[in-house]
Scaffold this motif. Structure first.
Motif, mmCIF file in Angstrom:
data_model
loop_
_atom_site.group_PDB
_atom_site.id
_atom_site.type_symbol
_atom_site.label_atom_id
_atom_site.label_comp_id
_atom_site.label_asym_id
_atom_site.label_seq_id
_atom_site.Cartn_x
_atom_site.Cartn_y
_atom_site.Cartn_z
ATOM 1 N N SER A 26 45.221 99.154 42.365
ATOM 2 C CA SER A 26 45.457 97.855 41.724
ATOM 3 C C SER A 26 45.625 96.781 42.799
ATOM 4 O O SER A 26 45.961 97.089 43.955
ATOM 5 C CB SER A 26 46.725 97.923 40.872
ATOM 6 O OG SER A 26 47.863 97.960 41.714
ATOM 7 N N LEU A 28 48.057 94.805 43.127
ATOM 8 C CA LEU A 28 49.443 94.841 43.624
ATOM 9 C C LEU A 28 49.603 95.936 44.666
ATOM 10 O O LEU A 28 50.201 95.710 45.731
ATOM 11 C CB LEU A 28 50.420 95.068 42.466
ATOM 12 C CG LEU A 28 51.899 95.112 42.871
ATOM 13 C CD1 LEU A 28 52.344 93.780 43.479
ATOM 14 C CD2 LEU A 28 52.787 95.467 41.680
ATOM 15 N N ASP A 69 55.885 90.910 42.511
ATOM 16 C CA ASP A 69 55.828 92.042 41.589
ATOM 17 C C ASP A 69 54.567 91.880 40.746
ATOM 18 O O ASP A 69 53.699 91.049 41.087
ATOM 19 C CB ASP A 69 57.102 92.138 40.734
ATOM 20 C CG ASP A 69 57.311 90.922 39.851
ATOM 21 O OD1 ASP A 69 56.335 90.174 39.615
ATOM 22 O OD2 ASP A 69 58.435 90.716 39.389
ATOM 23 N N GLU A 70 54.472 92.647 39.657
ATOM 24 C CA GLU A 70 53.225 92.623 38.881
ATOM 25 C C GLU A 70 52.949 91.260 38.246
ATOM 26 O O GLU A 70 51.824 90.959 37.865
ATOM 27 C CB GLU A 70 53.244 93.730 37.811
ATOM 28 C CG GLU A 70 54.256 93.560 36.682
ATOM 29 C CD GLU A 70 55.677 93.931 37.087
ATOM 30 O OE1 GLU A 70 55.902 94.361 38.228
ATOM 31 O OE2 GLU A 70 56.587 93.769 36.240
ATOM 32 N N ASP A 209 48.517 91.056 34.772
ATOM 33 C CA ASP A 209 49.428 91.996 35.438
ATOM 34 C C ASP A 209 48.728 92.587 36.674
ATOM 35 O O ASP A 209 47.695 93.255 36.543
ATOM 36 C CB ASP A 209 49.789 93.089 34.425
ATOM 37 C CG ASP A 209 50.808 94.071 34.960
ATOM 38 O OD1 ASP A 209 50.770 94.393 36.164
ATOM 39 O OD2 ASP A 209 51.638 94.536 34.161
ATOM 40 N N SER A 211 49.559 94.980 38.521
ATOM 41 C CA SER A 211 49.685 96.432 38.711
ATOM 42 C C SER A 211 48.738 97.215 37.804
ATOM 43 O O SER A 211 48.613 98.436 37.953
ATOM 44 C CB SER A 211 51.127 96.881 38.449
ATOM 45 O OG SER A 211 51.433 96.740 37.082
#
Ligand SMILES: Cc1cc2nc3c(=O)[nH]c(=O)nc-3n(C[C@H](O)[C@H](O)[C@H](O)COP(=O)(O)O)c2cc1C
Length: 223
Positions: A26, A28, A69-70, A209, A211
């Motif tokens: 991903s 992230l 973060d995501e 998102d 992630s």
């Protein structure tokens, strides 16, 4: 001897990094991996250029990444500064991590939104006291008559808060850059660099998102 500026046309550094193949993770996960690697090689790897828009066009400046973060990339600033006003009026934003020491850059496009007040409180509380006081008195991006004026205001705030915690000023807080496009660039021989860009798999330009690998399609670009 010519000045460095005069030698600009001849100034050239060859990039010879290992090849960078299709990332199977991903965005992230890849950012976290690259950040870990940059942390060992780059001075202030969390320094990132943030570009904003107003009626006259784009402008950019460096700020420090304070969390990821995501949901995106977080930084803190003065909401009444030039960038703060610009982002409140138009959340479209670009971010760049210039990790030349790694022959890398990460480029981001997205939308900025203010973080929750509790997130700003939490980070403000762990800043050094001197920075808290400076944030309280600074009217970032406004003209000031001189250093003396700044110092007078700083000293007044030191006295004002002598016996208390410095409260977070309402004009200071965080933005989160939510991402709809993120590119990872790795320098290669002959300027034939590797570029992999993650865009929304459904073709939209809505932030997603970071992630969720399935939310993204990853495409190689010509250098
Ligand atoms: C290495 C570095 C880190 C910086 N970090 C921040 C930061 O985290 N937040 C911030 O508001 N300004 C930071 N600045 C200052 C900004 O670059 C800029 O001068 C300031 O925010 C005013 O920008 P503006 O007038 O476009 O709003 C940093 C500058 C440098 C060189």
């Amino acid at each position: 001897m010519s000045d460095p500026v005069d030698r600009l046309p001849q100034t050239r550094k060859s990039y010879e990094s290992p090849t960078f193949d299709h990332p199977e993770v991903s965005p992230l996960a890849l950012f976290r991996q690259w950040y870990d690697e940059a942390a060992g090689h780059v001075r202030e790897p969390n320094a990132m250029t943030v570009s904003t828009l107003d009626e006259w066009g784009p402008s950019s400046r460096i700020v420090l990444l304070k969390g990821i973060d995501e949901t995106g990339f977080m930084f803190f600033t003065d909401y009444d500064s030039a960038k703060g006003r610009q982002l409140r009026a138009d959340p479209r934003v670009a971010v760049n991590f210039p990790w030349q020491d790694m022959e890398r850059q990460v480029r981001i496009r997205g939308l900025a939104e203010e973080v929750a007040p509790e997130e700003s409180d939490a980070y403000f509380a762990v800043r050094p006291r001197g920075s808290q006081i400076a944030a309280s008195v600074s009217k970032q991006s406004q003209p000031v008559s001189g250093r003396e004026q700044m110092q007078t205001e700083y000293d007044a705030a030191v006295a004002e808060f002598a016996d208390t915690d410095v409260p977070r000023p309402g004009h200071w807080g965080g933005f989160r850059v939510r991402v709809f496009e993120i590119e990872f660039w790795q320098g290669q021989k002959n300027r034939f660099h590797d570029r992999w860009v993650f865009r929304r798999a459904d073709g939209s330009h809505e932030p997603a998102d970071l992630s969720q690998a399935s939310a993204w399609s990853c495409v190689r670009l010509y250098p």
